[in-house]
Every structure is written in structure tokens, then in C-alpha cells.
Design a protein around this motif. Structure first.
Motif, PDB file in Angstrom:
ATOM      1  N   GLU A  72      -7.701 -11.217   1.174  1.00 28.82           N
ATOM      2  CA  GLU A  72      -6.625 -10.982   2.133  1.00 28.82           C
ATOM      3  C   GLU A  72      -5.323 -11.460   1.510  1.00 28.82           C
ATOM      4  N   ARG A  73      -4.236 -10.720   1.761  1.00 23.43           N
ATOM      5  CA  ARG A  73      -2.963 -11.049   1.126  1.00 23.43           C
ATOM      6  C   ARG A  73      -1.809 -10.649   2.042  1.00 23.43           C
ATOM      7  N   ILE A  74      -0.692 -11.345   1.905  1.00 24.75           N
ATOM      8  CA  ILE A  74       0.531 -10.949   2.595  1.00 24.75           C
ATOM      9  C   ILE A  74       1.188  -9.846   1.782  1.00 24.75           C
ATOM     10  N   VAL A  75       1.399  -8.688   2.401  1.00 20.66           N
ATOM     11  CA  VAL A  75       1.870  -7.490   1.696  1.00 20.66           C
ATOM     12  C   VAL A  75       3.182  -7.020   2.301  1.00 20.66           C
ATOM     13  N   LEU A  83      -6.446   0.156  -1.398  1.00 22.70           N
ATOM     14  CA  LEU A  83      -5.739   0.162  -0.128  1.00 22.70           C
ATOM     15  C   LEU A  83      -5.607  -1.275   0.368  1.00 22.70           C
ATOM     16  N   TRP A  84      -4.571  -1.500   1.172  1.00 24.33           N
ATOM     17  CA  TRP A  84      -4.422  -2.774   1.881  1.00 24.33           C
ATOM     18  C   TRP A  84      -4.474  -2.444   3.363  1.00 24.33           C
ATOM     19  N   ALA A  93      -1.729   0.897   7.195  1.00 20.24           N
ATOM     20  CA  ALA A  93      -2.243   0.427   5.910  1.00 20.24           C
ATOM     21  C   ALA A  93      -1.291   0.817   4.788  1.00 20.24           C
ATOM     22  N   VAL A  94      -1.552   0.284   3.601  1.00 20.61           N
ATOM     23  CA  VAL A  94      -0.713   0.539   2.430  1.00 20.61           C
ATOM     24  C   VAL A  94      -1.610   1.000   1.292  1.00 20.61           C
ATOM     25  N   VAL A 128      -7.040  12.415   1.406  1.00 19.84           N
ATOM     26  CA  VAL A 128      -7.592  11.809   2.627  1.00 19.84           C
ATOM     27  C   VAL A 128      -6.989  10.426   2.851  1.00 19.84           C
ATOM     28  N   LEU A 129      -6.931   9.630   1.786  1.00 16.36           N
ATOM     29  CA  LEU A 129      -6.436   8.254   1.919  1.00 16.36           C
ATOM     30  C   LEU A 129      -4.944   8.226   2.223  1.00 16.36           C
ATOM     31  N   ARG A 130      -4.187   9.116   1.604  1.00 15.11           N
ATOM     32  CA  ARG A 130      -2.742   9.165   1.884  1.00 15.11           C
ATOM     33  C   ARG A 130      -2.482   9.480   3.354  1.00 15.11           C
TER      34      ARG A 130
END
Length: 216
Positions: free
Chosen positions: A208-211, A179-180, A164-165, A154-156
Motif C-alpha cells: 500500500e502506498r500514498i499515490v 495498477l494502484w 484507480a491509477v 480493459v484496464l484503462r
């Protein structure tokens, strides 16, 4: 909507052009900071120790707000600044460009040098894989091991449609998926997980992060 963040590149690229018998060997490489860029420059200088010039340009920082360039003996403004302008126009950061010149015996003039150095960097970047960056929020989804395979699928599928990542899962007492997620998609994730689990699965949001958003 906020302006997009500068991108970077996935891996170093080396490219050579010849202009009126002068060889211009360009290395563009992703770097973590200025010290990392200086290390790349030093490695190129060592490898091409017999070259006349090693001109450089770098942009660093999440917002691309730190920049530096060097003409390394070429006439002022004919090498480093044109190289830096190419990096700026491409909207890139956290990378360094080094152009090594082996003089071919024919002077190119100021205009010729500007074109040669800027073209060298442009052509090298054309061969690089650009990695976009986004500001994303961490989401942790914990499920029993019996449900892990289904929720993983489901998440993939979900990240493919919501910018999202998906991070690496952790398996302990439960299966924990990372997940991001863009801020605007947080409630969509919560609602979609509730729908596929009859309300049993609820994501926990963190920092929160820069991805780096890689396609592989």
C-alpha cells in the motif's frame, strides 16, 4: 470511511500583486521535505537579493503534520502565520510558499500586512494545479503478449470508473501491468478481470502506498 489525505500541487507557480506601491511576489512550489523547501527559499532569496523581506510558510509530511513559518522581519504574526493558515485551509501539504516584498514607501499596518500576505498566497494557489492523494494498493496483472493490447484497453477503462491509477507496463516474458487500486475495489478488479478472461487473469496485490492522483 477515513478522512481524505492532504493534497499537493503539480508544479511551481509565481504570482505578483501590488498593494499601496509595495510589490508582493509569491512563489508556491511542491517539495519533498523540509530540506527541499529550504532549497526553494534559498533560490528565491538569491533571485530577489535586493528585497526587504522573504516571508515563508511550509507544510510537509503525508498527513500535513509538519509546519513552519517565518515573518522575516515583518511585525510578528503579520506574514508567516497568515500564509500558513492559507495552506492549512486549502488542505495542502508538501509545499512551500515564499512571499518576497519590495517595500513601496507606505506602511500597511498589521491588518494590511496580514491581508496582503494571505491574499498573495491565495491568489498564487488559485493558479496552481491541485494534485489529490490517496492511499492505494499495488496490483500487478500479468498476461501473454498476445492478450496485452486487449487487457491494456480493459484496464484503462477500468481505472476511470474505480478511482484507480494505471502505472507503466513492463514487457518481459509476459506483459505486466501495474495498477494502484483503492482497497474497496480490489475484489471488483479480481472479478472484472476474471469475467473478461474466462478466469485466466488474476491480479496479484502488493504494498500500500500514498499515490498522487493526477488527471493528465
Amino acid at each position: 470511511m477515513s478522512a481524505p489525505l492532504p493534497s499537493t500541487i503539480a508544479a511551481p507557480v509565481e504570482h505578483e500583486v501590488v498593494v499601496t506601491r509595495s510589490r508582493f511576489i509569491t512563489v508556491v512550489a511542491p517539495v519533498a521535505d523540509v530540506a527541499d523547501a529550504d532549497r526553494v527559499i534559498a533560490e528565491v532569496r538569491k533571485r530577489h537579493w535586493d528585497a526587504r523581506h522573504h516571508c515563508t510558510a511550509m507544510v510537509t509530511g503525508v498527513l500535513g503534520d509538519q509546519a513552519r513559518s517565518s515573518d522575516d522581519g515583518e511585525p510578528g504574526g503579520t506574514a508567516g502565520v497568515p500564509m500558513l493558515e492559507v495552506l492549512r485551509r486549502r488542505g495542502l501539504t508538501d509545499l512551500v510558499a515564499v512571499v518576497t516584498r519590495y517595500f513601496g514607501g507606505v506602511k500597511l499596518g498589521a491588518g494590511g500586512l496580514v491581508r496582503a500576505y494571505s491574499t498573495s498566497v491565495s491568489e498564487a494557489l488559485d493558479r496552481a494545479t491541485v494534485v489529490p492523494r490517496r492511499s492505494l494498493t499495488r496490483a500487478t496483472v500479468a498476461v501473454p503478449h498476445a492478450e496485452a493490447g486487449r487487457i491494456d484497453n480493459v484496464l484503462r477503462e477500468w481505472v476511470r470508473h474505480h478511482d484507480a491509477v494505471l502505472g507503466d507496463p513492463a514487457y518481459g516474458a509476459v506483459a505486466a501491468f501495474e495498477l494502484w487500486v483503492p482497497a474497496a475495489e480490489r475484489e471488483h478488479l479480481r472479478a472484472d478481470l476474471a469475467a473478461v478472461s474466462a478466469g485466466a487473469v488474476d491480479p496479484v496485490f502488493g504494498e500500500e502506498r500514498i499515490v498522487d492522483v493526477r488527471s493528465d
